[in-house]
Design a protein around this motif. Structure first.
Motif, mmCIF file in Angstrom:
data_model
loop_
_atom_site.group_PDB
_atom_site.id
_atom_site.type_symbol
_atom_site.label_atom_id
_atom_site.label_comp_id
_atom_site.label_asym_id
_atom_site.label_seq_id
_atom_site.Cartn_x
_atom_site.Cartn_y
_atom_site.Cartn_z
ATOM 1 N N UNK A 303 1.044 -1.314 -0.052
ATOM 2 C CA UNK A 303 0.117 -0.143 0.091
ATOM 3 C C UNK A 303 0.760 1.570 -0.470
ATOM 4 N N UNK A 304 1.921 1.128 0.301
ATOM 5 C CA UNK A 304 2.695 2.361 0.630
ATOM 6 C C UNK A 304 3.698 2.422 -0.560
ATOM 7 N N UNK A 305 3.684 2.121 -2.260
ATOM 8 C CA UNK A 305 4.150 2.396 -2.716
ATOM 9 C C UNK A 305 2.627 3.113 -3.290
ATOM 10 N N UNK A 341 -2.610 5.855 -9.683
ATOM 11 C CA UNK A 341 -3.884 5.678 -10.078
ATOM 12 C C UNK A 341 -4.353 4.184 -9.998
ATOM 13 N N UNK A 342 -3.658 3.433 -11.183
ATOM 14 C CA UNK A 342 -3.392 1.696 -11.834
ATOM 15 C C UNK A 342 -3.282 0.489 -10.228
ATOM 16 N N UNK A 347 -4.926 -2.272 -5.250
ATOM 17 C CA UNK A 347 -5.230 -2.111 -4.028
ATOM 18 C C UNK A 347 -5.877 -2.298 -3.332
ATOM 19 N N UNK A 348 -7.071 -1.319 -3.942
ATOM 20 C CA UNK A 348 -7.635 -0.695 -2.949
ATOM 21 C C UNK A 348 -9.012 -1.154 -3.451
ATOM 22 N N UNK A 349 -9.464 -0.732 -4.034
ATOM 23 C CA UNK A 349 -11.044 -1.753 -5.034
ATOM 24 C C UNK A 349 -11.699 -2.750 -4.281
#
Length: 349
Positions: A303-305, A341-342, A347-349
């Motif tokens: 996530x930190x990327x 955004x990609x 990762x989050x959707x």
């Protein structure tokens, strides 16, 4: 500016004054002439005839000159700050970091300050290439070296500076750009209001991960990693973005740099490669490297990327308005945010 709290302390000012200052500016238009004059002021025994100079052109922020005294066999570096980079970098904080790191053997000595830069020691060795950093030689050495960095304790606040820095940088993004091409790209792809909202959302997400705070390099691209001549350790160079930050940012940012300036993110390490890297890192720290600990760190770094892409995307938007170095910062900003955004969607959707 990054680490701005450092420069307000009278003790910090006194520490900076321990580094000699030479009232010379090293100009782009007279780089070698000014460099020679500076060297002969810093090292009084050096003469014009025994100095060999070479410009290092890999960087995209500053001018860097390698300076060899061929009589003494001594090499030092002169770094002339990029135009207006004090909008982005707190140079006093950088110098304090270097003084502190040098005292514990984590960076070369600083010999002198001058009007627009520093003279400091040179680390001999081989500079990494982007495609090498994940191989079986470089990756373990980098993991061990970063573990040592994660244990550094420097004076001053140890509060993480990532989000305060990004909020300051957001305020420095201009509403328009003088260069027509850059301005066209900016107006088509970016909105400072949207970026501010995105930053607030990102901070909320990443804060919940509780990634440990460490002293972080924050710019571990290939050009800032040097292999020792014995091929048994690596050193990190260029400390201008160093600050206390979440460990997962430093690691994720390093993995993102496998892509190089061409942003070939197909080089980003696989999960298996990351887990192997994490085990070496945690073992060097003497911390838990069980399956669960490795998975936790993997989730943090994944996530930190996003923060890494956001950080360098904002950085590039500012550089596009202030830098005179021949690099397409606006296109670089677009590539970083495209990747942001990609990955956010993945990762989050």
């Amino acid at each position: 500016m990054t680490n701005s709290s450092f420069s307000k302390d009278p003790c910090d000012a006194a520490l900076i004054q321990t580094i000699p200052h030479v009232a010379i500016s090293v100009r782009d238009t007279a780089l070698f002439d000014d460099a020679r004059m500076l060297l002969m002021r810093v090292f009084l025994e050096w003469t014009h005839d025994n100095i060999v100079l070479n410009e290092c052109k890999e960087g995209i922020t500053n001018k860097l000159v390698m300076c060899v005294n061929k009589t003494k066999g001594v090499t030092v570096l002169i770094r002339a700050y990029g135009k207006n980079t004090d909008f982005i970098i707190d140079r006093n904080a950088e110098l304090l970091n270097m003084i502190g790191l040098a005292r514990i053997g984590m960076c070369p000595p600083v010999y002198a300050r001058f009007n627009n830069g520093l003279v400091y020691g040179f680390i001999p060795g081989t500079v990494a290439k982007p495609h090498e950093m994940g191989n079986d030689l470089w990756a373990p050495l980098i993991a061990r070296s970063l573990a040592k960095w994660s244990q550094i304790s420097l004076p001053g606040s140890h509060a993480p500076q990532l989000f305060p820095t990004l909020r300051r940088w957001l305020r420095d993004i201009p509403k328009s750009y003088k260069d027509p091409k850059a301005n066209s790209t900016f107006q088509a792809y970016f909105s400072t209001d949207k970026l501010a909202a995105e930053l607030s959302e990102l901070e909320s997400i990443l804060t919940k991960l509780s990634s440990p705070v460490v002293f972080a390099h924050n710019d571990l691209l290939s050009g800032n990693i040097v292999m020792s001549e014995a091929n048994d350790k690596v050193f990190f160079i260029d400390y201008e973005y160093g600050m206390y930050n979440h460990r997962a940012f430093d690691i994720a940012n390093h993995f993102n740099e496998y892509a190089g300036f061409e942003c070939d993110y197909s080089r980003y390490p696989t999960k298996d490669a990351q887990l192997k890297w994490f085990k070496i890192y945690l073992d060097e720290l003497g911390q838990d490297s069980s399956h669960d600990a490795l998975e936790t760190l993997y989730n943090e770094v994944s996530v930190f990327q996003l923060a890494s892409h956001f950080y360098w995307g904002i950085w590039a938007l500012i550089q596009a308005s202030i830098s005179d170095i021949d690099f397409d910062y606006m296109e670089y900003a677009k590539m970083r945010f495209d990747e942001y955004y990609k990955n956010k969607s993945r990762l989050l959707d």
